[in-house]
Design an enzyme around this catalytic site. Structure first.
Site, PDB file in Angstrom:
ATOM      1  N   ASN A  33       0.866  -1.173   0.000  1.00  0.00           N
ATOM      2  CA  ASN A  33       0.000   0.000   0.000  1.00  0.00           C
ATOM      3  C   ASN A  33       0.903   1.223   0.000  1.00  0.00           C
ATOM      4  O   ASN A  33       2.087   1.126   0.338  1.00  0.00           O
ATOM      5  CB  ASN A  33      -0.955   0.016   1.201  1.00  0.00           C
ATOM      6  CG  ASN A  33      -0.283   0.387   2.499  1.00  0.00           C
ATOM      7  OD1 ASN A  33       0.744  -0.185   2.869  1.00  0.00           O
ATOM      8  ND2 ASN A  33      -0.856   1.329   3.209  1.00  0.00           N
ATOM      9  N   HIS A  44       5.190   6.272  -6.557  1.00  0.00           N
ATOM     10  CA  HIS A  44       5.334   4.968  -5.909  1.00  0.00           C
ATOM     11  C   HIS A  44       6.761   4.750  -5.398  1.00  0.00           C
ATOM     12  O   HIS A  44       7.726   5.170  -6.018  1.00  0.00           O
ATOM     13  CB  HIS A  44       4.968   3.850  -6.891  1.00  0.00           C
ATOM     14  CG  HIS A  44       3.525   3.844  -7.256  1.00  0.00           C
ATOM     15  ND1 HIS A  44       2.591   3.136  -6.534  1.00  0.00           N
ATOM     16  CD2 HIS A  44       2.844   4.484  -8.240  1.00  0.00           C
ATOM     17  CE1 HIS A  44       1.395   3.319  -7.076  1.00  0.00           C
ATOM     18  NE2 HIS A  44       1.526   4.129  -8.116  1.00  0.00           N
TER      19      HIS A  44
END
Length: 181
Positions: A33, A44
């Site tokens: 997550n 990310h």
């Protein structure tokens, strides 16, 4: 380590980090997550100390070391990134078993729609929780999602001391060879 104001923390916890995806990828990498740094930046694996980007390069997936802000470039290499659970948190242990199960269900639907050759889940614990597979180990899995094969990779977090950057790069490299990427 970055310090956040209470307002910045709340904004990061409320943010949805967009996937970097396209149809028919060689490999769709799947994190657990978004961490708070990822949520704050929208990139990310953005936390300093996370070894995802260096390991991706060392394993031969990318011709140079990409910065998290260059994540869209992954698509040119047939690679993408998503997460098991969309909700950002400071630590993965803040996620509930139900969030993992629901994340696994949503991930499977996403994979069926996008049809990557390989789904690579980074973190064996996340994979086990999302797909109720307590016996899973790092490496290729017998499970498929449609025609997509599944590989579990070590978690690139700097907190994962069981794997060095070199041994992680070796495992990522095994996937790269299998994927023909």
């Amino acid at each position: 380590m970055a310090r956040f104001t209470p307002e910045e923390l709340q904004a990061a916890r409320d943010r949805v980090v967009p996937d970097v995806v396209a149809e028919d990828l060689h490999v769709l990498f799947c994190g657990i997550n978004p961490g708070l740094m990822t949520a704050a930046t929208g990139h990310h694996f953005a936390r300093p100390g996370n070894r995802f980007w260096p390991v991706l390069h060392r394993s031969g997936f990318t011709p140079r070391l990409l910065k998290p802000s260059e994540q869209q470039e992954l698509l040119t290499y047939g690679l993408g990134i998503t997460n098991v659970v969309a909700r950002p948190s400071a630590r993965a242990d803040e996620l509930s078993a139900e969030e993992y199960r629901e994340g696994g269900r949503l991930l499977a639907a996403k994979v069926e729609r996008l049809r990557p050759r390989w789904l690579a889940v980074v973190g064996v614990t996340a994979y086990r929780a999302a797909f109720d597979d307590r016996a899973a180990r790092v490496g290729p899995q017998s499970r498929t999602i449609g025609d997509t094969r599944v590989w579990v990779l070590p978690n690139p977090s700097g907190l994962n001391a069981h794997w060095t950057a070199e041994t992680m790069a070796d495992e990522f490299g095994r996937l790269r060879e299998a994927a023909g990427a």
